[in-house]
Design a protein around this motif. Structure first.
Motif: not given
Length: 132
Positions: A74-91
């Motif tokens: 689903w497109e939601t999976a791609a969105g979650l991947k983007t959010v997770a990558d951004t989160w990891d960078q911020q952490v």
């Protein structure tokens, strides 16, 4: 202009001590911290903030990974991947900042002590009062 001979004495009289200026909260201003306070703050970063931040990041990563797998295709999976990558960078940025602040606190503590000792030694070695 004072008049008189070489025998004239110069005196200074202190009539009182002016009150200390008040900072926020009514007390004297406090812009300084001791080496012990700096080391305590660095210890708080090391023993509380860094481990708790890492634990929170790992918990979020686990939950996001589970959600990502649940939405696979689903497109939601791609969105979650983007959010997770951004989160990891911020952490990573936050962990780097915490480490830098911890190191700066510990470094400043030693720097101020070494600087004060060096200035004191320099003043003592240059003082004309040493030979009196």
């Amino acid at each position: 202009m004072p008049t008189g001979g070489a025998d004239q004495q110069v005196r200074t009289q202190v009539n009182g001590i002016p009150p200390e200026p008040s900072g926020p909260g009514g007390g004297p201003p406090d812009f300084a911290s001791t080496p012990a306070q700096k080391n305590a703050a660095a210890g708080t970063i090391e023993n509380e903030l860094e481990p708790h931040t890492k634990k929170a990041a790992e918990h979020a990563d686990g939950s996001t990974d589970s959600a990502h797998k649940g939405f696979d295709g689903w497109e939601t999976a791609a969105g979650l991947k983007t959010v997770a990558d951004t989160w990891d960078q911020q952490v990573r940025a936050l962990m780097g900042r915490l480490a830098a602040e911890k190191n700066a606190l510990r470094g400043a503590s030693g720097l101020f002590v070494r600087n004060d000792t060096g200035v004191g030694d320099q003043l003592l070695s240059q003082s004309k009062l040493n030979n009196l």
